[in-house]
Design an enzyme around this catalytic site. Structure first.
Site, PDB file in Angstrom:
ATOM      1  N   ALA A   1       0.854  -1.190   0.000  1.00 28.50           N
ATOM      2  CA  ALA A   1       0.000   0.000   0.000  1.00 28.50           C
ATOM      3  C   ALA A   1       0.888   1.237   0.000  1.00 28.50           C
ATOM      4  O   ALA A   1       1.855   1.314   0.759  1.00 28.50           O
ATOM      5  CB  ALA A   1      -0.907   0.007   1.226  1.00 28.50           C
TER       6      ALA A   1
ATOM      7  N   VAL B   1       4.111  -1.396   3.395  1.00 32.52           N
ATOM      8  CA  VAL B   1       3.604  -0.044   3.178  1.00 32.52           C
ATOM      9  C   VAL B   1       4.744   0.843   2.708  1.00 32.52           C
ATOM     10  O   VAL B   1       5.835   0.825   3.285  1.00 32.52           O
ATOM     11  CB  VAL B   1       2.967   0.547   4.455  1.00 32.52           C
ATOM     12  CG1 VAL B   1       2.521   1.990   4.202  1.00 32.52           C
ATOM     13  CG2 VAL B   1       1.787  -0.302   4.921  1.00 32.52           C
ATOM     14  N   LYS B   2       4.468   1.597   1.651  1.00 36.66           N
ATOM     15  CA  LYS B   2       5.422   2.597   1.173  1.00 36.66           C
ATOM     16  C   LYS B   2       4.919   3.958   1.620  1.00 36.66           C
ATOM     17  O   LYS B   2       3.766   4.326   1.363  1.00 36.66           O
ATOM     18  CB  LYS B   2       5.523   2.548  -0.360  1.00 36.66           C
ATOM     19  CG  LYS B   2       6.390   3.656  -0.956  1.00 36.66           C
ATOM     20  CD  LYS B   2       6.444   3.548  -2.479  1.00 36.66           C
ATOM     21  CE  LYS B   2       7.155   4.726  -3.105  1.00 36.66           C
ATOM     22  NZ  LYS B   2       7.242   4.620  -4.581  1.00 36.66           N
ATOM     23  N   THR B   3       5.784   4.707   2.297  1.00 41.98           N
ATOM     24  CA  THR B   3       5.371   5.993   2.834  1.00 41.98           C
ATOM     25  C   THR B   3       6.519   6.984   2.743  1.00 41.98           C
ATOM     26  O   THR B   3       7.580   6.684   2.189  1.00 41.98           O
ATOM     27  CB  THR B   3       4.872   5.828   4.290  1.00 41.98           C
ATOM     28  OG1 THR B   3       4.196   7.019   4.691  1.00 41.98           O
ATOM     29  CG2 THR B   3       6.012   5.521   5.245  1.00 41.98           C
TER      30      THR B   3
ATOM     31  N   ASP C   1      12.362   3.036  -1.610  1.00 46.28           N
ATOM     32  CA  ASP C   1      11.870   2.875  -2.977  1.00 46.28           C
ATOM     33  C   ASP C   1      12.151   4.194  -3.682  1.00 46.28           C
ATOM     34  O   ASP C   1      11.330   5.112  -3.667  1.00 46.28           O
ATOM     35  CB  ASP C   1      10.377   2.553  -2.987  1.00 46.28           C
ATOM     36  CG  ASP C   1       9.875   2.197  -4.385  1.00 46.28           C
ATOM     37  OD1 ASP C   1      10.720   1.891  -5.253  1.00 46.28           O
ATOM     38  OD2 ASP C   1       8.653   2.219  -4.611  1.00 46.28           O
TER      39      ASP C   1
END
Length: 274
Positions: free
Chosen positions: A142, A173-175, A222
């Protein structure tokens, strides 16, 4: 967690270090031909040997990534808005799970827009994607997207968005990195990967972001524009690998970057990629 799910996650998060260097090249799905990503294949090919995983759309995967590669694929499956549209938050699932399976991906990725008018539809899409992921053993990443409202990138908002994503069943999770990021990590029971965001002013700024994110508990980065918009993209990703997999300091990463710039084909970071 079933064998297939664990196996796919291990392609992204390297078991030897518990960390991951992901290469983001999915920008075109809403930004079009982004600077230095105008010809995806030319940008991606030199960087593939240095990435643990790449995040891309099915269109770029099919046209611009060598199918013989062993790099893990994190497939973006959401979209439906553009940078010139009224809102970037109006996304929906645009790629079928069947196509993701056909493409042999390691994970699927979808953006959620917490606190916007499209919060409900994007969270519902995440839940539906997780249901399919559990059915077929494919992890879901997400992305806590903020659209054009970059000021939302603080610990309170990101902590909320990351926790909701985890509660919905996301496996990763990418944040964004922020002040008090360790609070975001503490409140999220699944691994966090940090986005690079727009290209930072200097290489040192990018190395500091990656170093501080890992120090505060992120399992990886990322990075996109902070790698391929650099004049020395291979040297940049080499330096990020030193930080993420080898625990390099900002200074050591800068040294690795300068060293890698001296050769057309820099030596890979000490940690094996596969």
């Amino acid at each position: 967690m079933d064998w297939g799910m664990r196996n796919r996650l291990s392609r992204i998060i390297k078991p030897s270090t518990g960390h991951a260097v992901m290469l983001a090249v999915d920008h075109g799905y809403f930004m079009g031909p982004t600077h230095k990503l105008e010809e995806p294949r030319k940008t991606i090919e030199p960087l593939l040997p240095y990435a643990d995983a790449i995040m891309c759309t099915r269109g770029v995967l099919r046209t611009s990534v060598d199918p013989k590669t062993s790099v893990a694929i994190v497939l973006r499956v959401s979209g439906g808005a553009s940078v010139i549209g009224e809102s970037l938050t109006n996304e929906a699932t645009t790629t079928s799970f069947k196509d993701a399976i056909r493409l042999n991906v390691a994970a699927v990725a979808l953006s959620i827009f917490v606190g916007t008018q499209h919060e409900h539809q994007t969270l519902k899409s995440l839940g539906q994607l997780v249901n399919l992921g559990e059915d077929y053993g494919i992890p879901v990443l997400a992305v806590t997207a903020v659209g054009k409202e970059l000021e939302k990138r603080d610990a309170r908002y990101l902590g909320l968005a990351c926790r909701i994503a985890a509660e919905m069943g996301a496996h990763l999770v990418k944040t964004y990195f922020c002040e008090d990021f360790e609070k975001v990590v503490k409140g999220c029971p699944v691994p966090l990967v940090v986005a690079g965001g727009p290209k930072l002013e200097t290489e040192l700024d990018a190395f500091e972001l990656a170093h501080d994110a890992i120090a505060d508990g992120a399992i990886g980065v990322d990075m996109g524009r902070n790698i391929w918009q650099s004049e020395h993209p291979v040297a940049m990703i080499t330096a990020f690998r030193e930080i993420v997999h080898n625990g390099a300091s900002v200074r050591e990463a800068q040294q690795a970057f300068e060293e890698a710039k001296k050769t057309k084909t820099p030596v890979l970071a000490k940690t094996p990629i596969r």
